[in-house]
Enzyme design. Structure first.
Site, short mmCIF file in Angstrom:
data_model
loop_
_atom_site.label_atom_id
_atom_site.label_comp_id
_atom_site.label_asym_id
_atom_site.label_seq_id
_atom_site.Cartn_x
_atom_site.Cartn_y
_atom_site.Cartn_z
N GLY A 1 -2.05 -12.79 43.82
CA GLY A 1 -2.95 -13.65 43.04
C GLY A 1 -4.30 -13.75 43.72
N ARG B 1 -0.04 -7.02 41.61
CA ARG B 1 1.24 -7.14 42.30
C ARG B 1 1.95 -5.83 42.01
NH1 ARG B 1 0.87 -12.87 40.34
NH2 ARG B 1 0.51 -14.09 42.21
N ASP C 1 0.13 -21.98 51.26
CA ASP C 1 1.54 -22.01 51.68
C ASP C 1 1.86 -21.02 52.80
OD1 ASP C 1 1.15 -19.77 50.13
OD2 ASP C 1 2.96 -20.00 48.93
N ARG D 1 2.78 -22.59 43.32
CA ARG D 1 4.06 -21.88 43.35
C ARG D 1 5.17 -22.82 43.79
NH1 ARG D 1 4.04 -16.08 44.60
NH2 ARG D 1 2.41 -16.64 46.05
N ASP E 1 -2.69 -21.41 47.18
CA ASP E 1 -1.51 -22.27 47.38
C ASP E 1 -1.45 -22.96 48.75
OD1 ASP E 1 -0.69 -21.42 44.88
OD2 ASP E 1 0.58 -19.83 45.67
N ASP F 1 1.93 -14.35 50.69
CA ASP F 1 3.17 -13.92 51.36
C ASP F 1 3.71 -12.58 50.85
OD1 ASP F 1 3.96 -15.03 48.99
OD2 ASP F 1 5.61 -16.20 49.82
N THR G 1 -5.04 -17.13 49.34
CA THR G 1 -4.25 -17.72 48.25
C THR G 1 -4.68 -19.16 48.04
OG1 THR G 1 -2.05 -18.56 47.63
CG2 THR G 1 -2.38 -18.13 49.95
O1 F6P Z 1 -0.05 -17.68 44.28
C1 F6P Z 1 -1.11 -18.07 43.49
C2 F6P Z 1 -0.65 -18.49 42.12
O2 F6P Z 1 -1.78 -18.93 41.38
C3 F6P Z 1 0.43 -19.58 42.10
O3 F6P Z 1 -0.09 -20.86 42.32
C4 F6P Z 1 1.02 -19.38 40.75
O4 F6P Z 1 2.35 -19.82 40.71
C5 F6P Z 1 0.94 -17.90 40.54
O5 F6P Z 1 -0.05 -17.41 41.43
C6 F6P Z 1 0.59 -17.47 39.14
O6 F6P Z 1 0.65 -16.09 39.07
P1 F6P Z 1 0.06 -15.22 37.88
O7 F6P Z 1 -1.44 -15.20 38.01
O8 F6P Z 1 0.65 -13.88 38.09
O9 F6P Z 1 0.48 -15.88 36.61
#
Ligand code: F6P
Length: 323
Positions: free
Chosen positions: A11, A72, A130, A172, A128, A103, A126
């Site tokens: 992300g 990803r 985390d 997340r 998050d 991660d 990120t």
């Molecule tokens: O890890 C960053 C994040 O924005 C999280 O907070 C969220 O759960 C996820 O990515 C959303 O992913 P995507 O953009 O693939 O929907």
């Protein structure tokens, strides 16, 4: 090391461009060539690699997103995918990698580094927050500020209509964004996955007399299977307390965009330089972090361990301040 590759993966987060700029310029400053890899590990497999000069990263420090794009990549999880990635890396004369992400990015990096003996340094990118071993990840501060700007606006209408809002934020499986945005926006409560079950947290809120004479209430809910999300909580609330006029807002990907704050630009810039220093110092398989304002090196295995603690005493502060 004569040539590094740089990529962003997973992300995106505001400040990734500031990190790309810093890595590129610090490498060139040290006489190291820079190859930009597009679309994360995917671009390493599909060979989307371009040499960068200092001007390729001009005028990007203030831009959200990532000029290198992000993805990803399932193929990088296979030995065949990593083999192709390694072959392309060698063909491009890349000796080491700087990977910017979360991660998933570091998990891939750790395996790849081990399999092919590649020096890799990671930067925590990120929203998050985390990742263990850094006080703040690149993008977290901007996301927090985006959230409180949105919550301030929701507060206006919540007050006019005397409503109870459940506002869902990202993170997340971590509650950093929820807890700290709740504090910064003067929310009545935060529901985070690190703490008990959603029912318990909601029950506790009601028991503690939450709402009382207040003419609006805002509960920040961290997305996650554990909290169940804002919709589930609103439903529960509606069932148990139909007297409340409940609404839900899910902030979604607005939290991932926007021009990075000064804090995110500064940490990204410091971490980028530190990544090149670390590679020159023959460090590998580490993430650059900042703890108590000092640069630290954190092994990938430690950074991705799923147990960076949220400061739960902040829940106490929140509840004192929302009487
Ligand atoms: O890890 C960053 C994040 O924005 C999280 O907070 C969220 O759960 C996820 O990515 C959303 O992913 P995507 O953009 O693939 O929907």
């Amino acid at each position: 090391i004569k040539c590094i590759g740089v990529l962003t993966s997973g992300g995106d987060s505001p400040g990734m461009n500031a990190a790309i700029r810093s890595v590129t310029r610090a490498a060139i400053f040290n006489g190291i060539r820079v190859k930009a890899i597009y679309r994360g590990y995917k671009g390493l497999i599909t060979n989307e690699i371009t040499e960068f000069q200092t001007q390729n990263v001009s005028n990007i420090i203030q831009q959200g997103g990532t000029i290198l794009k992000s993805a990803r990549c399932a193929e990088f999880r296979t030995p065949e995918g990593r083999k192709t990635a390694y072959e392309n890396m060698k063909a491009a004369e890349i000796d080491a990698l700087v990977v910017i992400g979360g991660d998933g990015t570091f998990t891939g990096a750790r395996i790849f580094a081990q399999e092919y003996n590649v020096p890799i340094v990671g930067l925590p990118g990120t929203i998050d927050n985390d990742l263990y071993g850094t006080d703040s990840t690149i993008g977290y501060d901007t996301a927090l500020n985006t959230i409180i700007e949105a919550v301030d606006k929701i507060r206006d209408t919540a007050t006019s209509h005397e409503r109870l809002f459940f506002i869902e934020v990202m993170g997340r499986d971590a509650g950093f964004l929820a807890l700290n945005s709740a504090l910064a926006s003067g929310a009545e409560a935060a529901i985070i996955p690190e703490r008990e079950t959603q029912e318990d947290q909601l029950e506790e809120l009601i028991k503690n007399g939450f709402r009382k004479s207040k003419n609006s209430s805002i509960v920040i809910v961290a997305e996650s299977e554990i909290t169940g999300g804002a919709n589930a909580l609103a439903e529960l609330m509606h069932k148990e307390h139909p007297e409340y006029d409940v609404r839900v807002t899910i902030l979604g990907h607005i939290q991932r965009g926007g021009s990075p704050t000064a804090h995110d630009r500064i940490i990204a810039s410091r971490m980028g330089v530190a990544a090149i220093d670390a590679l020159l110092d023959e460090q590998r398989s580490i993430m650059i972090g900042i703890v108590n304002d000092e640069i630290v090196h954190v092994p990938f295995t430690k950074a991705i361990k799923d147990d960076k603690p949220v400061d739960e005493t902040l829940l106490g502060v929140l509840s004192i301040l929302s009487i």
